[in-house]
Structure formats: C-alpha cells, structure tokens
Scaffold this active site. Sequence first.
Site, PDB file in Angstrom:
ATOM      1  N   TYR A 140       1.275  -1.519  -0.252  1.00 22.19           N
ATOM      2  CA  TYR A 140      -0.201   0.192  -0.305  1.00 22.19           C
ATOM      3  C   TYR A 140       0.795   1.187   0.369  1.00 22.19           C
ATOM      4  O   TYR A 140       0.135   2.026  -0.418  1.00 22.19           O
ATOM      5  CB  TYR A 140      -0.776  -0.160   1.269  1.00 22.19           C
ATOM      6  CG  TYR A 140      -2.717  -0.626   1.256  1.00 22.19           C
ATOM      7  CD1 TYR A 140      -2.839  -2.215   0.537  1.00 22.19           C
ATOM      8  CD2 TYR A 140      -3.529   0.141   1.466  1.00 22.19           C
ATOM      9  CE1 TYR A 140      -3.291  -2.783   0.498  1.00 22.19           C
ATOM     10  CE2 TYR A 140      -4.281  -0.630   0.519  1.00 22.19           C
ATOM     11  CZ  TYR A 140      -4.432  -1.919   0.760  1.00 22.19           C
ATOM     12  OH  TYR A 140      -6.182  -2.768   0.486  1.00 22.19           O
ATOM     13  N   ASP A 247      -6.238  -7.043   4.297  1.00 22.34           N
ATOM     14  CA  ASP A 247      -7.598  -6.155   3.822  1.00 22.34           C
ATOM     15  C   ASP A 247      -8.406  -7.108   2.754  1.00 22.34           C
ATOM     16  O   ASP A 247      -9.685  -7.250   3.252  1.00 22.34           O
ATOM     17  CB  ASP A 247      -7.313  -5.409   2.465  1.00 22.34           C
ATOM     18  CG  ASP A 247      -7.945  -4.400   1.603  1.00 22.34           C
ATOM     19  OD1 ASP A 247      -8.594  -4.106   2.132  1.00 22.34           O
ATOM     20  OD2 ASP A 247      -8.208  -4.434  -0.084  1.00 22.34           O
ATOM     21  N   ASP A 251     -12.087  -8.470   4.802  1.00 20.59           N
ATOM     22  CA  ASP A 251     -13.207  -8.893   3.908  1.00 20.59           C
ATOM     23  C   ASP A 251     -14.231 -10.041   3.988  1.00 20.59           C
ATOM     24  O   ASP A 251     -16.029 -10.561   4.187  1.00 20.59           O
ATOM     25  CB  ASP A 251     -13.534  -8.097   2.868  1.00 20.59           C
ATOM     26  CG  ASP A 251     -14.375  -6.684   2.679  1.00 20.59           C
ATOM     27  OD1 ASP A 251     -13.338  -5.534   3.564  1.00 20.59           O
ATOM     28  OD2 ASP A 251     -14.183  -6.383   1.257  1.00 20.59           O
TER      29      ASP A 251
HETATM   30  C1  IPM Z   1     -10.624  -1.400   3.948  1.00 16.71           C
HETATM   31  C2  IPM Z   1     -10.800  -0.690   2.696  1.00 16.71           C
HETATM   32  C3  IPM Z   1      -9.274   0.847   2.438  1.00 16.71           C
HETATM   33  C4  IPM Z   1      -8.325  -0.209   2.026  1.00 16.71           C
HETATM   34  C5  IPM Z   1      -9.840   1.132   0.660  1.00 16.71           C
HETATM   35  C6  IPM Z   1     -10.813   2.304   0.899  1.00 16.71           C
HETATM   36  C7  IPM Z   1      -8.514   2.203   0.348  1.00 16.71           C
HETATM   37  O1  IPM Z   1     -10.865  -1.529   1.536  1.00 16.71           O
HETATM   38  O2  IPM Z   1     -10.123  -0.492   4.336  1.00 16.71           O
HETATM   39  O3  IPM Z   1     -10.115  -2.208   3.738  1.00 16.71           O
HETATM   40  O4  IPM Z   1      -8.420  -1.073   1.110  1.00 16.71           O
HETATM   41  O5  IPM Z   1      -7.765   0.013   2.770  1.00 16.71           O
HETATM   42 MG    MG Z   2     -11.087  -3.422   2.787  1.00 12.80          MG
END
Ligand code: IPM
Ligand code: MG
Length: 355
Positions: A140, A247, A251
Amino acid sequence: MKKIIVIPGDGIGQEITKSAVEVLKKVDEKFNIGLEFETRDAGGTSYEKFGTPLTDEALDACKKADGVLFGAVGGKKWDSLPVHLRPEKAIFGLRKGLGLFANLRPTKVYPELINSSPLKPELVGGSDLLIVRELVGGIYFGKRCESEINAQGDEQAWDTEIYSVPEIERITKLAFETAKLRRGKVTSVDKANVLAASRLWRKVVVDVAKDFPEVELNHLYVDNAAMQLVLNPKQFDVIVTNNIFGDILSDEAAVIGGSIGLMPSASIGELTSLYEPIHGSAPDIAGKDIANPMGTILSAAMLLRYSLKEEAAAQTIEAAIDKTLADGWRTADIFTEGFKKIGTAQATEIICKNL
Ligand code: IPM
Ligand code: MG
C-alpha cells in the site's frame, strides 16, 4: 475531559456517526467519562468544502484527540478525480499521519443472525476471530510507478511489497499480546513460498513468538488461509498478516458472521487510535434512514475499550446491541421475514434504551 474527534465523512457516514455519538452521550451519562465531541470533515465532503480530502487542520485535531470516530468516505461523484484528491486519500492520510499501524477487525457470530451467514450454521456457530492487519506498510505504501515504457516498448506499472524488521515486530507483538487476552492462539498469514517480504515476515514472527511461550503459533499461506476461513473458521483466534492480505481476508471474515453492517474495527496508532465500521459509505442508501448504525456503534464501544480503557462502558454498548437483536429488531440489511424492521433513527433509539 476526553476529546473525541468525529469524522462522519460521506454517504451514510453522516447518519451512522450521528447514531454512535448519541449512544456515546447516553453511555457517558451513566459512566461519567467526561466525553467531549468535535466534528471534522474528510473525503468527498472535505473536498467540496476545502478542495482536499483531508486538511492539515483536521489531521492535527485528530493527533491531539483521545480517540477518533470515523464513518466512511467515498462516492461515485468523486470517482473521476485525480488519485491525490479522491476520498480514499483521506483514509491513507489518517493512517500514515496518525501512525495507525494495527487494524483490528473482529468477527463475531451473533446467534440471532446465524441464518444470514452464507456458511452452514454448524460451521460458523461459536466462531470468534480477530484479524490483526498491518496498516501503514507493505504494498500500500511501497514505491510504485503508475506508468512507464519498458525495454520492449510496452507500457507497464508496478508496486512494491516492502517490510522492515521493526514494522513486522511491532504488529506481531500487538497480535501476541491481544491473543494472550483471548484464547492464546496466533495464526500468521503470509506467502513465504513465493515472496521475499513474506519470508522475512515469517522469520520475525517466529522470533517474536519466543517471548510469548504461552501463545500457540502456526503459519498459513494466504491462499490456504482464505480457504480455511470458509472451511473451518472456528480454528482461528488471532490472525496476524500484512496490509494487503489483511484487506482481503478481513472482507471475507466480515461476512462469516452474517452481516458486514455489524462489523466494527479499531486502527491502533502511536498518537491516537481511530475506530470505524468495516462497511463503506453506501451512497445509494444515504440520507434515507435505512443504514445499519450497529457497526459504528460497536466501533464506538471499541474506542471506549482500547483508547479510554472503559471496559464496562464498552460491554454495556455490546450488550445493548445483543438485546436489540435478541428482541427481534432488524435494520433492512439484516431483515428477514418474521422480524421487526427498523430504520437508523429507530435502531439508535432502541439501542439507547437498552443501555
Ligand atoms: C479497507 C478498505 C480500504 C483499504 C480502501 C477503501 C482503500 O478496503 O479499509 O479495508 O484497502 O484499506
Ligand atoms: Mg478493505
């Protein structure tokens, strides 16, 4: 006084942070914490007012705060802006600017919602895991190139996955300390069969583990971890991983419990910490009083727990959410036949009453 900076952001961020502040005020009446609130803009809302997704003034205010409560940012309206003006830039500005190195994302399975889980109830029932994601390093923030022409004359782009030993040590220690307060198990997720940065990751994790003999450690490659999360989520207690794997896996883990609308998170920093729901700004339902405020309210509970060390107050909020669900109240995102449908404002009112 304990100063909390509230950053509603965009879309439903406005409504859900309003709900969480109402709940916090009510909790403050009971526990006499002495909370004080100030609001700042971020994301598209900040861009419209100030021409930038995050002002230095807003960042400075956060640095001085006892905790930051964040809603969500983003929306179609700002998608075509250049990268440095996009709402997401506010998130990275806050993460880097506040040194928010650890992102804690718990997945809890509510017995009342178990049928909303995409997995079989017997598989998810009783699972309780915490993803500890490194948040200010890795691909990142590594060196990147948006576009260049290679030796063959073709356009190419690249990003870099990079980790230093202190960066890995810091997040690993936090994961082990957190595991000590839970069930005493850490699973480190990497791609050490392919990536150099992952091989260093694994080596450092093994070293740090020596200081925590009471905590059990195992390692999984990220592809296998993704599979294990849906095969047998109960095997996990604390998962520690890098920025991008965290990340993706968080999810996946968030839906195991049945609703992403209920999932809170804490981003722990050196100067202060920031708390936000996992879900996004959902511009399509913004301003309609249908968004689920529970993820943000549970994030506020994490703020009380981690930043203000008000464990009893945090548990009071969590119990109020449990009771609201147990009594059959459901916002649209978790509504199924036979339950009582409520909007954002009504959900907030009921949760306040249940405190
Ligand atoms: C998260 C989101 C962010 C990330 C995005 C919105 C940049 O997906 O907080 O997990 O990738 O970190
Ligand atoms: Mg995310």
